[in-house]
Design a protein around this motif. Structure first.
Motif, PDB file in Angstrom:
ATOM      1  N   THR A   1      45.515  58.056  24.447  1.00  0.00           N
ATOM      2  CA  THR A   1      45.222  57.302  23.258  1.00  0.00           C
ATOM      3  C   THR A   1      45.742  57.284  21.924  1.00  0.00           C
ATOM      4  O   THR A   1      46.119  56.490  21.183  1.00  0.00           O
TER       5      THR A   1
ATOM      6  N   GLU B   1      57.469  60.439  30.461  1.00  0.00           N
ATOM      7  CA  GLU B   1      56.631  61.062  29.661  1.00  0.00           C
ATOM      8  C   GLU B   1      55.590  60.318  29.313  1.00  0.00           C
ATOM      9  O   GLU B   1      55.618  59.166  29.014  1.00  0.00           O
TER      10      GLU B   1
ATOM     11  N   GLU C   1      54.462  59.494  26.251  1.00  0.00           N
ATOM     12  CA  GLU C   1      55.009  58.605  25.556  1.00  0.00           C
ATOM     13  C   GLU C   1      56.197  57.372  25.304  1.00  0.00           C
ATOM     14  O   GLU C   1      55.719  57.709  24.479  1.00  0.00           O
ATOM     15  N   ASP C   2      56.104  57.428  26.587  1.00  0.00           N
ATOM     16  CA  ASP C   2      56.795  56.675  26.932  1.00  0.00           C
ATOM     17  C   ASP C   2      56.186  55.369  27.818  1.00  0.00           C
ATOM     18  O   ASP C   2      57.170  54.329  28.037  1.00  0.00           O
TER      19      ASP C   2
END
Length: 412
Positions: A221, A277, A279-280
């Motif tokens: 994160t 991925e 980032e999704d």
């Protein structure tokens, strides 16, 4: 100290927390956090002995000094902030004899500070260089147990259960305290079977603890601190990331083995079935899933160890919990589920300070053998938050609903 006697008294003035002469300081330097416990005399306190008072066994006692035990914490990576705090408050220069004048001062020029945790060895030279003090290391597990035993005996509202947003204090008679399982959740997790004062055995543990949550959370994160990661988890939805039983069985329960459709079948399981991925996914959903996974795992392992030794009580401590409603609720649900409702998870108000408090109490072994602590316990609120949703506030530095305990020291 062999036994503490408890009374609840009225609140003191808030400004007493930041003033008064400092007498004791103890440290618990862990892999993730440094915890401080220190004592200060109240403003209106006289060092001279006050009127005698009868103890429970009929012996007369004389009040020597009263004040407050304070609690403070720093991230270990910011140890220089901790050292600066100690230096600015002159905590390292305090009289380890709590201002009792009839004691002789130590002949050595060395200033000794009680400390526990792995960092007590790792950072000993740093404390000597920056503050001119020597860290007197106490055994970590001894301190954890001593701190827990003291709190459970001395503080009236210390242990509580938490389920479905409801916090209920548990009163435990001194004669019925042992045995119990103490689960300390720090960077890793230790599980201790406690049979009495100084009588315990480490029966289990797991490397999946607070350090796992913070380490994986930081990688996944990009959060800058443990507290930021916790706050982020409150905003997330773990069902976006976790594979539920209903996801496998078309939205239905697996009733034959007692699994509801909303039970987690695989933590992070949806990440392998979706064409996405990292980032999704939203960081808050990842943080929520991570917190749920670790809390569930700790709750299950803890209950199985309690079952193994036939223990009725499980107390959870350590700064992983941080008084967070979601964390406590997840652990409680795990214990309830695996025990089929026969066991309850219990938590401690001063959960993260067990080791530091145990180190603080270890001063009694050498310098205060003839003193007893009469705990006129007063929990002074320094944070205001809804009951059942006790959170750390990075802006105010407030970590717990209660940051000090009123205490009075008596000479037998």
């Amino acid at each position: 100290m062999d036994r503490e006697e408890v009374e609840i008294e009225g609140n003191s003035e808030p400004n007493q927390q930041s003033s008064g002469q400092i007498s004791h300081l103890a440290l618990d330097i862990g892999g993730s956090l440094i915890k401080l416990v220190y004592f200060s005399r109240n403003n209106n306190n006289s060092v001279a002995s006050k009127a005698g008072n009868a103890s429970s066994n009929g012996n007369s006692r004389t009040l020597v000094v009263d004040g407050q035990i304070h609690f403070k914490r720093f991230e270990t990576s910011k140890i220089n902030d901790c050292i600066e705090f100690i230096h600015s408050r002159k905590l390292h220069l305090g009289d380890c004899y709590t201002g009792v004048q009839h004691h002789e001062a130590p002949t050595s020029d060395k200033i000794m500070i009680k400390a526990t945790g792995g960092g007590a060895c790792m950072f000993a030279d740093l404390f000597k260089e920056k503050l001119g003090v020597f860290l007197d290391k106490e055994d970590e597990m001894d301190c954890l147990v001593a701190g827990a035993n003291f709190l459970l005996k001395a503080v009236h509202h210390e242990a509580f259960t938490y389920m479905d947003g409801r916090k209920e204090f548990v009163q435990i008679h001194h004669d019925d305290l042992y045995p119990y399982l103490l689960v300390n959740i720090g960077s890793g997790v230790s599980m201790l079977k406690v049979d009495g004062d100084g009588k315990f055995e480490r029966v289990s543990g797991t490397s999946v603890g607070g350090g796992t949550f913070w380490g994986l959370g930081r990688l996944l994160t990009r959060c800058k601190s443990f507290d930021e990661l916790l706050e982020l988890s409150h905003q997330g939805n773990n069902r976006v990331v976790d594979m539920l039983v209903g996801d496998i069985y078309g939205g239905t329960d697996y009733s034959k083995i007692g699994l509801s459709a909303t039970a987690i079948a695989s933590s992070f399981g949806k990440a392998i079935s979706n064409d996405k991925e990292l980032e999704d996914y939203k960081p808050e959903d990842i943080a929520r899933s991570l917190l749920r996974m670790i809390s569930n795992n700790i709750g299950q392992i803890s209950y199985l160890n309690a079952l193994r030794f036939g223990l009725r009580r499980i107390f959870f401590g350590g700064f992983f919990i941080r008084g967070q409603a979601y964390t406590m609720d997840t652990i409680s649900v795990a214990v309830k589920y695996w025990s089929k409702g026969e066991a309850k998870a219990m938590f401690l108000e001063h959960e993260g300070f067990l080791g530091a408090l145990g180190a603080f109490l270890s001063y009694e072994k050498r310098s205060l053998d003839d003193l007893k602590v009469h705990q006129s316990v007063q929990l002074t609120p320094t944070c205001t938050s809804p009951v059942g949703d006790k959170k750390h506030n990075p802006q105010t530095g407030c970590l717990n609903e209660y940051e000090s305990i009123q205490c009075s020291i008596y000479a037998a």
